[in-house]
Design a protein around this motif. Structure first.
Motif, PDB file in Angstrom:
ATOM      1  N   PRO A 229       0.637  -1.185  -0.186  1.00 54.07           N
ATOM      2  CA  PRO A 229      -0.107  -0.098   0.089  1.00 54.07           C
ATOM      3  C   PRO A 229       0.895   1.255  -0.015  1.00 54.07           C
ATOM      4  O   PRO A 229       0.431   2.270  -0.569  1.00 54.07           O
ATOM      5  CB  PRO A 229      -0.792   0.062   1.281  1.00 54.07           C
ATOM      6  CG  PRO A 229      -1.020  -1.647   1.658  1.00 54.07           C
ATOM      7  CD  PRO A 229       0.504  -2.012   0.956  1.00 54.07           C
ATOM      8  N   ILE A 230       1.928   1.227   0.695  1.00 55.96           N
ATOM      9  CA  ILE A 230       2.909   2.474   0.702  1.00 55.96           C
ATOM     10  C   ILE A 230       3.464   2.742  -0.665  1.00 55.96           C
ATOM     11  O   ILE A 230       3.249   3.985  -1.088  1.00 55.96           O
ATOM     12  CB  ILE A 230       4.039   2.093   1.647  1.00 55.96           C
ATOM     13  CG1 ILE A 230       3.297   2.463   3.099  1.00 55.96           C
ATOM     14  CG2 ILE A 230       4.778   3.502   1.652  1.00 55.96           C
ATOM     15  CD1 ILE A 230       4.272   1.933   4.476  1.00 55.96           C
ATOM     16  N   ILE A 231       3.953   1.701  -1.265  1.00 57.87           N
ATOM     17  CA  ILE A 231       4.491   2.191  -2.502  1.00 57.87           C
ATOM     18  C   ILE A 231       3.357   2.507  -3.559  1.00 57.87           C
ATOM     19  O   ILE A 231       3.528   3.013  -4.506  1.00 57.87           O
ATOM     20  CB  ILE A 231       5.288   0.783  -3.147  1.00 57.87           C
ATOM     21  CG1 ILE A 231       6.589   0.712  -2.206  1.00 57.87           C
ATOM     22  CG2 ILE A 231       5.858   0.623  -4.557  1.00 57.87           C
ATOM     23  CD1 ILE A 231       7.357  -0.715  -2.423  1.00 57.87           C
ATOM     24  N   THR A 232       2.294   1.694  -3.470  1.00 53.83           N
ATOM     25  CA  THR A 232       1.378   1.972  -4.571  1.00 53.83           C
ATOM     26  C   THR A 232       0.758   3.700  -4.248  1.00 53.83           C
ATOM     27  O   THR A 232       0.383   4.158  -5.254  1.00 53.83           O
ATOM     28  CB  THR A 232      -0.067   1.047  -4.330  1.00 53.83           C
ATOM     29  OG1 THR A 232       0.708  -0.102  -4.398  1.00 53.83           O
ATOM     30  CG2 THR A 232      -0.978   1.299  -5.354  1.00 53.83           C
TER      31      THR A 232
ATOM     32  N   PHE B 265      -1.929   9.359  -2.208  1.00 55.60           N
ATOM     33  CA  PHE B 265      -2.860   8.788  -1.197  1.00 55.60           C
ATOM     34  C   PHE B 265      -4.297   9.242  -1.157  1.00 55.60           C
ATOM     35  O   PHE B 265      -4.595  10.116  -0.315  1.00 55.60           O
ATOM     36  CB  PHE B 265      -2.105   9.377   0.126  1.00 55.60           C
ATOM     37  CG  PHE B 265      -0.685   9.035   0.262  1.00 55.60           C
ATOM     38  CD1 PHE B 265      -0.328   7.877   1.121  1.00 55.60           C
ATOM     39  CD2 PHE B 265       0.725   9.587  -0.613  1.00 55.60           C
ATOM     40  CE1 PHE B 265       0.888   7.436   1.187  1.00 55.60           C
ATOM     41  CE2 PHE B 265       1.742   8.877  -0.508  1.00 55.60           C
ATOM     42  CZ  PHE B 265       2.024   7.730   0.634  1.00 55.60           C
ATOM     43  N   HIS B 266      -5.170   8.023  -1.499  1.00 51.97           N
ATOM     44  CA  HIS B 266      -6.401   8.395  -1.551  1.00 51.97           C
ATOM     45  C   HIS B 266      -6.975   6.772  -1.117  1.00 51.97           C
ATOM     46  O   HIS B 266      -6.332   5.822  -1.345  1.00 51.97           O
ATOM     47  CB  HIS B 266      -6.760   8.399  -2.850  1.00 51.97           C
ATOM     48  CG  HIS B 266      -6.389   9.783  -3.679  1.00 51.97           C
ATOM     49  ND1 HIS B 266      -6.744  10.975  -3.111  1.00 51.97           N
ATOM     50  CD2 HIS B 266      -5.300   9.995  -4.527  1.00 51.97           C
ATOM     51  CE1 HIS B 266      -6.208  11.946  -3.886  1.00 51.97           C
ATOM     52  NE2 HIS B 266      -5.236  11.359  -4.597  1.00 51.97           N
ATOM     53  N   LEU B 267      -8.243   6.739  -0.465  1.00 50.61           N
ATOM     54  CA  LEU B 267      -8.925   5.677   0.073  1.00 50.61           C
ATOM     55  C   LEU B 267      -9.149   4.675  -1.209  1.00 50.61           C
ATOM     56  O   LEU B 267      -8.872   3.538  -0.945  1.00 50.61           O
ATOM     57  CB  LEU B 267      -9.935   6.070   0.674  1.00 50.61           C
ATOM     58  CG  LEU B 267     -10.929   4.653   1.484  1.00 50.61           C
ATOM     59  CD1 LEU B 267     -10.011   4.264   2.469  1.00 50.61           C
ATOM     60  CD2 LEU B 267     -12.140   5.413   1.912  1.00 50.61           C
ATOM     61  N   GLY B 268      -9.446   5.203  -2.249  1.00 50.70           N
ATOM     62  CA  GLY B 268      -9.529   4.327  -3.580  1.00 50.70           C
ATOM     63  C   GLY B 268      -8.394   3.467  -3.867  1.00 50.70           C
ATOM     64  O   GLY B 268      -8.609   2.425  -4.345  1.00 50.70           O
ATOM     65  N   VAL B 269      -7.355   4.161  -3.603  1.00 51.14           N
ATOM     66  CA  VAL B 269      -6.055   3.695  -4.087  1.00 51.14           C
ATOM     67  C   VAL B 269      -5.648   2.417  -3.155  1.00 51.14           C
ATOM     68  O   VAL B 269      -5.556   1.608  -3.503  1.00 51.14           O
ATOM     69  CB  VAL B 269      -4.894   4.619  -4.322  1.00 51.14           C
ATOM     70  CG1 VAL B 269      -3.480   3.913  -4.438  1.00 51.14           C
ATOM     71  CG2 VAL B 269      -5.076   5.514  -5.383  1.00 51.14           C
TER      72      VAL B 269
END
Length: 162
Positions: free
Chosen positions: A31-34, A40-44
């Motif tokens: 999640p951090i790399i993505t 930094f969004h909830l959807g991501v």
């Protein structure tokens, strides 16, 4: 003594050790790399959760493939008489180095759900960040927790009568 108490003693313990490390690492690092890639969004973050099982499978496969080369690299850097912490830090460094090289490409393919040359083309731009994030998570969080689990397991087993 620290090697004996904080590291796996058997194949079953090795599976538990790798399981703890890989589950913690994948659920933090991916999640951090993505989010660094896409924002930094909830959807991501939610989209990352959908591919984590596939990334986890590739991580486990790569751990098994890179375990011996990382162990060999560690042996080339540290001396047999060096401290437990020196061995652990260098082993984490070697393991994360090898894993991050492969996962910078493979993780992108899994996350984007397509195989392309893009992660290879941008490798030297993205790999240093991925390596730094992975090393920090492994050295400061995942591996210490896994070693604590091993120590507690060994203390519990050592107290039991034979």
């Amino acid at each position: 003594m620290e090697f004996y108490m904080k590291l796996p003693r058997s194949k079953k313990e090795f599976v538990l050790f790798i399981g703890v490390i890989s589950i913690l690492s994948v659920n933090i690092i991916a999640p951090i790399i993505t989010c660094f890639e896409l924002g930094f969004h909830l959807g991501v973050w939610a989209d990352t959760l959908r591919v984590i099982p596939f990334i986890w499978l590739s991580v486990v496969a790569l751990v098994l493939l890179t375990y011996r080369p990382a162990d060999w690299m560690t042996g080339q850097i540290v001396d047999k008489d060096d401290s437990f912490n020196a061995h652990i830090v260098v082993n984490i460094l070697c393991t994360v180095f090898l894993m991050s090289v492969f996962l910078t490409v493979i993780g992108t393919w899994i996350g984007s759900r397509q195989i392309s040359l893009e992660p290879i083309r941008l490798f030297f731009y993205k790999w240093p960040r991925n390596f730094a994030i992975s090393f920090a998570v492994e050295a400061l969080f995942s591996q210490p927790i896994a070693r604590l689990v091993m120590r507690k397991l060994h203390e519990h087993r050592d107290k039991q009568p034979d």
